[in-house]
Design an enzyme around this catalytic site. Structure first.
Site, PDB file in Angstrom:
ATOM      1  N   GLU A  95      34.859 129.137  24.926  1.00  0.00           N
ATOM      2  CA  GLU A  95      35.543 128.718  26.165  1.00  0.00           C
ATOM      3  C   GLU A  95      36.946 128.234  25.857  1.00  0.00           C
ATOM      4  O   GLU A  95      37.923 128.609  26.504  1.00  0.00           O
ATOM      5  CB  GLU A  95      34.772 127.554  26.814  1.00  0.00           C
ATOM      6  CG  GLU A  95      33.778 127.957  27.866  1.00  0.00           C
ATOM      7  CD  GLU A  95      33.125 126.723  28.493  1.00  0.00           C
ATOM      8  OE1 GLU A  95      33.512 125.583  28.161  1.00  0.00           O
ATOM      9  OE2 GLU A  95      32.207 126.903  29.308  1.00  0.00           O
ATOM     10  N   GLY A 227      32.193 111.924  70.918  1.00  0.00           N
ATOM     11  CA  GLY A 227      32.190 110.471  70.792  1.00  0.00           C
ATOM     12  C   GLY A 227      33.483 109.899  71.326  1.00  0.00           C
ATOM     13  O   GLY A 227      34.424 110.622  71.667  1.00  0.00           O
ATOM     14  N   GLY A 229      37.140 107.925  71.654  1.00  0.00           N
ATOM     15  CA  GLY A 229      38.381 108.024  70.902  1.00  0.00           C
ATOM     16  C   GLY A 229      38.459 106.965  69.825  1.00  0.00           C
ATOM     17  O   GLY A 229      38.085 105.819  70.037  1.00  0.00           O
ATOM     18  N   GLY A 230      38.949 107.353  68.632  1.00  0.00           N
ATOM     19  CA  GLY A 230      39.110 106.411  67.530  1.00  0.00           C
ATOM     20  C   GLY A 230      37.848 106.116  66.768  1.00  0.00           C
ATOM     21  O   GLY A 230      37.832 105.247  65.887  1.00  0.00           O
ATOM     22  N   GLY A 232      36.188 108.240  64.788  1.00  0.00           N
ATOM     23  CA  GLY A 232      36.121 108.909  63.490  1.00  0.00           C
ATOM     24  C   GLY A 232      35.717 110.366  63.524  1.00  0.00           C
ATOM     25  O   GLY A 232      35.340 110.931  62.497  1.00  0.00           O
ATOM     26  N   LYS A 233      35.812 111.015  64.681  1.00  0.00           N
ATOM     27  CA  LYS A 233      35.406 112.428  64.776  1.00  0.00           C
ATOM     28  C   LYS A 233      36.291 113.319  63.900  1.00  0.00           C
ATOM     29  O   LYS A 233      35.796 114.189  63.178  1.00  0.00           O
ATOM     30  CB  LYS A 233      35.493 112.895  66.244  1.00  0.00           C
ATOM     31  CG  LYS A 233      34.630 112.112  67.212  1.00  0.00           C
ATOM     32  CD  LYS A 233      34.723 112.660  68.617  1.00  0.00           C
ATOM     33  CE  LYS A 233      36.115 112.555  69.214  1.00  0.00           C
ATOM     34  NZ  LYS A 233      36.581 111.156  69.369  1.00  0.00           N
ATOM     35  N   THR A 234      37.603 113.099  63.972  1.00  0.00           N
ATOM     36  CA  THR A 234      38.523 113.912  63.180  1.00  0.00           C
ATOM     37  C   THR A 234      38.327 113.659  61.694  1.00  0.00           C
ATOM     38  O   THR A 234      38.365 114.599  60.889  1.00  0.00           O
ATOM     39  CB  THR A 234      39.982 113.608  63.587  1.00  0.00           C
ATOM     40  OG1 THR A 234      40.143 113.878  64.982  1.00  0.00           O
ATOM     41  CG2 THR A 234      40.952 114.460  62.803  1.00  0.00           C
TER      42      THR A 234
END
Length: 982
Positions: A95, A227, A229-230, A232-234
């Site tokens: 390797e 859910g 806003g704010g 934590g979905k994103t």
């Protein structure tokens, strides 16, 4: 003690290798698998780095597989974890030797990690490494060359300057691993993954969402995350994206669908981004939403992709971006985040996941991370920290903001700030977030509101230049806003702000004068702006205006509305048609960005002393003013101004960074002063078809990009005067230039040169091939005199020094003959992608075998080509379509390239199939049975038949194993016993 020996980066971001992985870890399993290597692998993956380890527990004497060797070749960075018994494994040594070969031949970045071993022991094979290397000499006594190769690889790897040293005394192993992961991330080029700050409480959410996604096996899976806003979905969507995006043929994360859709052609812009990112095509033209839907369904229906639609508000947005599972290929995963659960029900999504608030434990951890940069509070702050988490009730955005707001503050300041929070009666999210704003200094408050109203998603440097002309300490205040988590700066340098924070900021502005638009400091809602302009409601309180309606608006006004706005600093106008030109513009303006400006001239009294940005693109403007009064302008854009005929003296624009006259169809002359703008970074006069007069010489030390493409009336390139090392790209294709100036050899940093389709080009200077950093040269379409000059140039060059870093060489349609091809291959032995299509040579010389780095060879439409010799084994894409004179032997060699080396793609003229093809059929489906413990490697040949069009016909291949459809992608196929393949 844990240290890094050196931190100087040597990683090049211009390598065109098709990388499969970012990082490979070579290690001795029994020494470091569980204690160090697997934790390091996990840390790399947490940062979205596509890391790879070969973690098989091998028996003695097992040889390294060709598949692993090929995988190592398609890496950006290799980490070699040297431990005490590393050299006892011949697998590890093999390797290592291959990694060192890749470092030399492919410029792969190699970083040794000395884990509880002395680097000198590795370098000179002493102590444990001396004992380990004695065994191979006895075992391979008949092949001592192999042992010599291993010893050499150990010496070279241990001699590398980029190394990490881990010593047992006083070591913080977690910090050491994190440091390596951060360094690896910093050295990798930008790519499509998204930062997630500090993940708390998301692990079970990720597992549950992944479980839902995987329920559908290989069919298209669509899932909605809903859910408040704010909550934590994103963040959850980003974490999932980072974990799996490299398993797909294409991936795209569309942020802020709700906000972007409201803008003019917003959905079209989202569709264009989706297609561009998944298909990796930069220029994607769409005229309408319907055209976008059609192209998405057509181009992506057979592609396995990952798509995240973030913050979708309306069913219509979903239907225009991901209308159904049949839009995408098998195995695709589509994730939608929304605050509106009913949207998911209306779209008939069967799989949904509700994002819930954090529990008390995780809330405290998240808050403490942002307040103290650790997972638990100091003793004296414990009760107040618990009080904050009780107050916020598990909302991640609020925990993050409050924690950031309280960081570095003393106990007394904590008590005062928490009293402010406790005084909020309704506890709305906006009121909670507003406390962070209230704690800012005045300068930071103004900049925060400006970003929220006008500069969200803009480039950081651009915003700093604009706001720096308004406020003292702009850069410091932006850093404060980042530190307080009110804004973030993405990897691409753009400013981001959570939409709830933006809404809070805009609400603050509204409350300045709830019932009087003219007394607010900033206006952004297009109906409010139209009301103010059409009814002369403005006043001196207004500092900024953006007018950007979702559909083009016709504006009927008297042209005097700006007279009352003596303090207006920002004016941005887009997607409108003003029936009357402005009779007055405030001299307080710092930013004037007016698309389709409705006049050929500016108001006579307009003389803004601090104007920084001056953009009047797609307008009637003629640029005939005495412009010396705009000496602080940094950004200018007059693209598509059809009445602009001449660029006047611009010597007073000493601060200009970008200047664009692109597609000014009647532009004839650019003043010589433009060639002496010492701070200019980008100059674009592309597609100015009537341009004849351009500065004869340029002395622009900061210039990075010069675009003259499509200036078909321009017959010369300017001479290079002075030091211009910053210039990396010149695009002068489709021009009438006759020669390249010899001074082009002074451009030591030049990376890309486009001069293809220049039919008048007749002279190439000897200095051209001395450009050591030139990696892309497109010269196609030159005429006989240009070909003779190129031939002379190659004859006089030194193969080992000429353009040693050339990766993509385009010589299509140049009338090349056999001797020209021979010279090309000798001169550019390191080339990766070579385009020799549409030329007149009869045979390819045998010396092509010496081009060990060649990966793509284009020889299509070479009608006279007969003979193709043995080709380099590393070639993975050969395009020989329409080579109608090829001999039977040459066609056989192309087939061999596919069979023996498993070339990724071979295009060839119509021919009979060779005898070794086992199964043939007519039509679209071929079935066969496979037995055994391993799935065989396959060569699939497809004959497209005759067609009336000259255009290439795209097609895709799919396989179905035991009824499950799988995309045809390069890589290992999972073993399925007694599978029926079709």
């Amino acid at each position: 003690m844990a240290t890094q020996v050196e931190t100087t980066s040597s990683f090049g971001s211009n390598n065109k290798t098709e990388y499969r992985y970012d990082v490979f870890l070579s290690f001795r399993g029994e020494d470091t698998r569980h204690t160090f290597t697997v934790p390091l692998y996990n840390a790399l993956r947490c940062k979205g780095i596509n890391a790879f380890i070969d973690d098989r527990k091998l028996g003695k004497g097992e040889e390294i597989s060709p598949t692993l060797l090929r995988a190592i070749e398609r890496l950006r960075i290799s980490f070699i974890v040297f431990s005490r018994s590393y050299a006892t494994s011949t697998w590890c040594l093999e390797e290592l030797a291959h990694i060192i070969w890749c470092q030399k031949r492919k410029n792969q970045l190699v970083m040794p990690i000395f884990y509880k071993v002395d680097p000198l022991d590795v370098q000179y094979q002493k102590n444990s490494f001396q004992e380990a290397m004695a065994a191979p000499e006895d075992r391979f006594s008949d092949d001592l060359e192999k042992v010599r190769k291993w010893r050499s690889a150990l010496f070279e790897a241990a001699s590398l300057s980029l190394a990490w040293l881990f010593e047992e005394d006083g070591c913080n192993e977690g910090g050491f691993i994190e440091g390596i992961a951060e360094d690896a991330y910093a050295r990798l080029p930008p790519k499509r993954f998204h930062n997630v700050d500090y993940i708390v409480g998301l692990e079970p959410c990720i597992e549950e969402v992944m479980s839902l996604l995987n329920e559908s096996d290989n069919s298209v899976s669509m899932l909605g995350i809903h859910g408040a806003g704010g909550i934590g979905k994103t963040t959850l969507a980003k974490a999932i994206y980072n974990s799996i995006f490299f398993y797909f043929e294409g991936a795209c994360f569309l942020f802020d669908v709700r906000e972007v859709s409201k803008k003019y052609q917003g959905v079209v812009r989202l569709q264009r981004t989706l297609l561009s990112e998944v298909l990796e095509e930069k220029k994607m033209k769409l005229g309408s939403v319907d055209e976008g839907i059609s192209k998405i369904k057509h181009r992506l229906s057979h592609k396995k992709i990952l798509l995240i639609l973030d913050d979708v508000e309306e069913v219509e947005q979903l239907e225009q971006l991901a209308g159904g599972a049949d839009w995408f290929g098998c195995g695709s995963k589509i994730i939608i985040t929304t605050r509106n659960k009913q949207l998911l029900v209306a779209h008939d999504l069967k799989k949904t996941y509700e994002m819930k608030q954090l529990n008390e434990h995780d809330s405290l951890k998240l808050f403490c991370w942002h307040a103290f940069r650790m997972s638990h509070p100091p003793k004296s702050y414990k009760s107040m920290s618990i009080g904050v988490t009780d107050y916020v009730r598990g909302l991640p955005l609020a925990l993050k903001l409050i924690g950031s707001n309280l960081r570095h503050r003393k106990l007394a300041e904590w008590r005062y700030t928490l009293q402010q929070y406790n005084q909020i009666t309704g506890r709305t999210i906006h009121e909670i977030l507003k406390i962070s704003y209230d704690c800012l200094q005045e300068g930071a408050k103004r900049i925060f509101l400006d970003i929220a109203c006008f500069f969200k998603e803009e480039n950081l440097e651009y915003v700093e230049d604009i706001l720096g002309a308004c406020y003292y300490g702009t850069r410091f205040y932006i850093e404060v806003l980042v530190d307080k988590s009110l804004i973030t700066v993405a990897d691409n340098g753009r400013l981001h702000m959570h939409d709830l924070i933006q809404q809070m900021a805009r609400e603050i502005v509204k409350q300045e004068a709830p019932s009087s638009l003219g007394k607010r400091s900033r206006l952004w809602y297009y109906k409010d702006v139209l009301n103010v302009l059409q009814n002369n409601l403005g006043g001196n309180d207004i500092e900024g205006i953006i007018l950007d309606p979702p559909k083009q608006e016709e504006v009927i006004w008297n042209g005097l509305a700006f007279q009352k706005m003596k303090n207006l600093q920002f004016l941005i106008v887009r997607n409108t048609q003003f029936l009357t030109s402005p009779k007055y513009l405030p001299n307080s303006l710092i930013l004037l960005d007016w698309e389709r400006y409705p006049s050929m001239t500016l108001p006579p009294d307009f003389s803004p002393p601090k104007l920084v940005c001056f953009k009047l693109y797609r307008s009637l403007f003629k640029l005939e003013e005495p412009f010396q009064k705009y000496e602080y302008v940094t950004y200018m854009n007059f693209s598509q101004c059809e009445f602009l005929r001449e660029v006047p003296d611009m010597s007073h624009f000493r601060n200009l960074k970008t200047l664009s006259f692109r597609e000014c169809c009647n532009l004839i002359k650019v003043h010589d002063s433009v060639g002496s703008l010492h701070k200019l970074i980008l100059l674009d006069v592309g597609e100015c078809t009537k341009l004849k007069s351009f500065p004869c010489e340029i002395n622009m030390p900061c210039l990075e990009d010069l675009t003259l493409s499509g200036c078909k009336s321009l017959n010369y390139l300017p001479r290079i005067v002075g030091k211009m090392d910053a210039l990396t790209g010149i695009s002068a294709d489709r021009t009438a230039i006759k020669e390249l100036p010899p001074s082009i050899g002074n451009l030591s940093g030049l990376d890309t040169l486009f001069i293809h389709s220049c039919k008048s080009l007749r002279e190439l200077p000897t200095s051209l091939l001395m450009l050591q950093n030139l990696s892309t040269l497109l010269l196609g379409g030159i005429q006989p005199r240009g070909r003779k000059s190129l031939k002379k140039l190659m004859q006089e060059s030194q193969p080992l020094t000429s353009c040693a870093n050339m990766e993509f060489l385009g010589l299509g349609n140049c009338g090349l003959l056999d001797e020209d091809v021979y010279l090309t291959l000798k001169c550019f032995q390191n080339v990766h992608h070579l385009d020799l299509s549409r030329n007149d040579f009869v045979s390819i010389p045998d010396c092509i075998k010496e081009c060990a780095n060649l990966r793509v060879l284009e020889i299509h439409n070479c009608k006279r080509l007969r003979d193709i010799p043995e080709l380099p084994s590393g070639l993975n894409d050969i395009r020989a379509e329409n080579c109608t004179s090829l001999t039977t032997e040459s066609v056989g060699r192309l087939w061999s390239q596919a069979k023996i080396f498993f070339c990724k793609g071979v295009g060839m003229p119509a021919t009979t199939f060779p005898d070794w093809i086992d199964y043939c059929c007519k039509g679209g489906t071929l079935s066969l049975r496979v037995h055994g413990k391993t799935f065989p490697r396959l060569v699939v040949a497809i004959e497209s038949g005759k067609t009336k069009t000259r255009k290439s016909i795209p097609f895709q291949v799919f396989m179905r194993i035991n009824g499950r459809q799988m995309s045809w992608i390069e890589g290992d196929v999972p073993y399925v016993p007694d599978a029926k393949f079709s």
